[in-house]
Design a protein around this motif. Structure first.
Motif, PDB file in Angstrom:
ATOM      1  N   GLY A 171      29.996  12.261  36.239  1.00  0.00           N
ATOM      2  CA  GLY A 171      30.957  12.560  37.298  1.00  0.00           C
ATOM      3  C   GLY A 171      30.493  13.665  38.228  1.00  0.00           C
ATOM      4  O   GLY A 171      31.006  13.795  39.342  1.00  0.00           O
ATOM      5  N   ASP A 172      29.506  14.457  37.793  1.00  0.00           N
ATOM      6  CA  ASP A 172      28.972  15.521  38.655  1.00  0.00           C
ATOM      7  C   ASP A 172      28.085  14.927  39.744  1.00  0.00           C
ATOM      8  O   ASP A 172      27.353  13.959  39.503  1.00  0.00           O
ATOM      9  CB  ASP A 172      28.131  16.520  37.847  1.00  0.00           C
ATOM     10  CG  ASP A 172      28.947  17.392  36.919  1.00  0.00           C
ATOM     11  OD1 ASP A 172      30.193  17.399  37.031  1.00  0.00           O
ATOM     12  OD2 ASP A 172      28.326  18.075  36.071  1.00  0.00           O
ATOM     13  N   PRO A 187      17.215   7.403  34.636  1.00  0.00           N
ATOM     14  CA  PRO A 187      17.876   7.791  33.399  1.00  0.00           C
ATOM     15  C   PRO A 187      17.810   9.312  33.226  1.00  0.00           C
ATOM     16  O   PRO A 187      16.796   9.932  33.529  1.00  0.00           O
ATOM     17  CB  PRO A 187      17.053   7.074  32.315  1.00  0.00           C
ATOM     18  CG  PRO A 187      15.711   6.868  32.925  1.00  0.00           C
ATOM     19  CD  PRO A 187      15.924   6.759  34.408  1.00  0.00           C
ATOM     20  N   VAL A 188      18.909   9.896  32.750  1.00  0.00           N
ATOM     21  CA  VAL A 188      18.971  11.344  32.549  1.00  0.00           C
ATOM     22  C   VAL A 188      19.356  11.577  31.091  1.00  0.00           C
ATOM     23  O   VAL A 188      20.525  11.426  30.712  1.00  0.00           O
ATOM     24  CB  VAL A 188      19.981  12.012  33.510  1.00  0.00           C
ATOM     25  CG1 VAL A 188      19.969  13.524  33.324  1.00  0.00           C
ATOM     26  CG2 VAL A 188      19.666  11.646  34.960  1.00  0.00           C
ATOM     27  N   GLU A 209      27.877   7.444  33.414  1.00  0.00           N
ATOM     28  CA  GLU A 209      27.592   7.031  32.041  1.00  0.00           C
ATOM     29  C   GLU A 209      27.758   5.529  31.905  1.00  0.00           C
ATOM     30  O   GLU A 209      28.787   4.964  32.291  1.00  0.00           O
ATOM     31  CB  GLU A 209      28.544   7.737  31.073  1.00  0.00           C
ATOM     32  CG  GLU A 209      28.290   7.389  29.627  1.00  0.00           C
ATOM     33  CD  GLU A 209      29.202   8.126  28.660  1.00  0.00           C
ATOM     34  OE1 GLU A 209      29.120   7.831  27.455  1.00  0.00           O
ATOM     35  OE2 GLU A 209      30.003   8.983  29.100  1.00  0.00           O
ATOM     36  N   TYR A 210      26.741   4.893  31.367  1.00  0.00           N
ATOM     37  CA  TYR A 210      26.804   3.475  31.046  1.00  0.00           C
ATOM     38  C   TYR A 210      27.723   3.312  29.848  1.00  0.00           C
ATOM     39  O   TYR A 210      27.559   3.977  28.821  1.00  0.00           O
ATOM     40  CB  TYR A 210      25.397   2.961  30.732  1.00  0.00           C
ATOM     41  CG  TYR A 210      25.354   1.547  30.231  1.00  0.00           C
ATOM     42  CD1 TYR A 210      25.674   0.485  31.062  1.00  0.00           C
ATOM     43  CD2 TYR A 210      24.991   1.268  28.921  1.00  0.00           C
ATOM     44  CE1 TYR A 210      25.632  -0.821  30.606  1.00  0.00           C
ATOM     45  CE2 TYR A 210      24.943  -0.035  28.448  1.00  0.00           C
ATOM     46  CZ  TYR A 210      25.266  -1.070  29.298  1.00  0.00           C
ATOM     47  OH  TYR A 210      25.228  -2.362  28.843  1.00  0.00           O
ATOM     48  N   GLY A 212      24.874   2.786  23.390  1.00  0.00           N
ATOM     49  CA  GLY A 212      23.931   3.877  23.610  1.00  0.00           C
ATOM     50  C   GLY A 212      24.419   4.986  24.513  1.00  0.00           C
ATOM     51  O   GLY A 212      23.870   6.072  24.500  1.00  0.00           O
ATOM     52  N   ALA A 213      25.441   4.752  25.303  1.00  0.00           N
ATOM     53  CA  ALA A 213      26.001   5.771  26.206  1.00  0.00           C
ATOM     54  C   ALA A 213      24.937   6.461  27.047  1.00  0.00           C
ATOM     55  O   ALA A 213      24.902   7.677  27.165  1.00  0.00           O
ATOM     56  CB  ALA A 213      26.825   6.789  25.415  1.00  0.00           C
ATOM     57  N   TRP A 214      24.056   5.705  27.665  1.00  0.00           N
ATOM     58  CA  TRP A 214      23.037   6.252  28.550  1.00  0.00           C
ATOM     59  C   TRP A 214      23.688   6.825  29.805  1.00  0.00           C
ATOM     60  O   TRP A 214      24.734   6.355  30.240  1.00  0.00           O
ATOM     61  CB  TRP A 214      22.057   5.150  28.954  1.00  0.00           C
ATOM     62  CG  TRP A 214      21.179   4.719  27.834  1.00  0.00           C
ATOM     63  CD1 TRP A 214      21.446   3.763  26.908  1.00  0.00           C
ATOM     64  CD2 TRP A 214      19.890   5.232  27.524  1.00  0.00           C
ATOM     65  NE1 TRP A 214      20.403   3.647  26.029  1.00  0.00           N
ATOM     66  CE2 TRP A 214      19.428   4.539  26.385  1.00  0.00           C
ATOM     67  CE3 TRP A 214      19.082   6.201  28.091  1.00  0.00           C
ATOM     68  CZ2 TRP A 214      18.187   4.780  25.811  1.00  0.00           C
ATOM     69  CZ3 TRP A 214      17.847   6.448  27.524  1.00  0.00           C
ATOM     70  CH2 TRP A 214      17.416   5.742  26.397  1.00  0.00           C
ATOM     71  N   HIS A 215      23.042   7.803  30.411  1.00  0.00           N
ATOM     72  CA  HIS A 215      23.497   8.391  31.668  1.00  0.00           C
ATOM     73  C   HIS A 215      22.439   8.116  32.742  1.00  0.00           C
ATOM     74  O   HIS A 215      21.238   8.216  32.463  1.00  0.00           O
ATOM     75  CB  HIS A 215      23.689   9.899  31.525  1.00  0.00           C
ATOM     76  CG  HIS A 215      24.896  10.266  30.735  1.00  0.00           C
ATOM     77  ND1 HIS A 215      25.013  10.020  29.387  1.00  0.00           N
ATOM     78  CD2 HIS A 215      26.053  10.858  31.115  1.00  0.00           C
ATOM     79  CE1 HIS A 215      26.186  10.456  28.966  1.00  0.00           C
ATOM     80  NE2 HIS A 215      26.840  10.968  29.987  1.00  0.00           N
TER      81      HIS A 215
END
Length: 101
Positions: A90-91, A76-77, A15-16, A20-23
């Motif tokens: 973390g996965d 990006p997910v 997670e960034y 925006g908390a992008w993953h």
């Protein structure tokens, strides 16, 4: 690692921490290099590459973006994909990337 149709690899979802908390998943450098070579002449000036990605049995269309620090690309997910694939930051994910034509 590379098959004619695309690239398979494992990488951690992270997670960034900025706005925006992008993953993202950072592609392994060798996969990034292969994608850069395979997409030569088909990228806009800033290097985005259109791909279809699969995480588990969830497939989605997106673009990977160059990341100079990793010398590779970032995938990006979005939240809907994370929810459908039942994954969290973390996965370690099994990912498949195929270039869009």
């Amino acid at each position: 690692m590379e098959r004619a149709e695309g690239w398979d690899f494992e990488a951690e979802l992270w997670e960034y921490k900025g706005k925006g908390a992008w993953h993202f998943v950072t592609l392994p450098p060798e996969v990034g290099f292969a994608i850069r070579c395979a997409s030569e002449g088909r990228r806009p000036g800033w290097g985005m590459v259109a791909v279809t990605a699969e995480i588990g049995d969830v497939a989605f269309k997106t673009s990977v973006f160059p990341d100079k620090a990793a010398e590779s690309y970032l995938l990006p997910v979005k939240a809907a994909v994370r929810k459908a694939a039942r994954v969290k930051a973390g996965d370690t994910l099994r990912v498949r990337i195929v270039l869009q034509r």
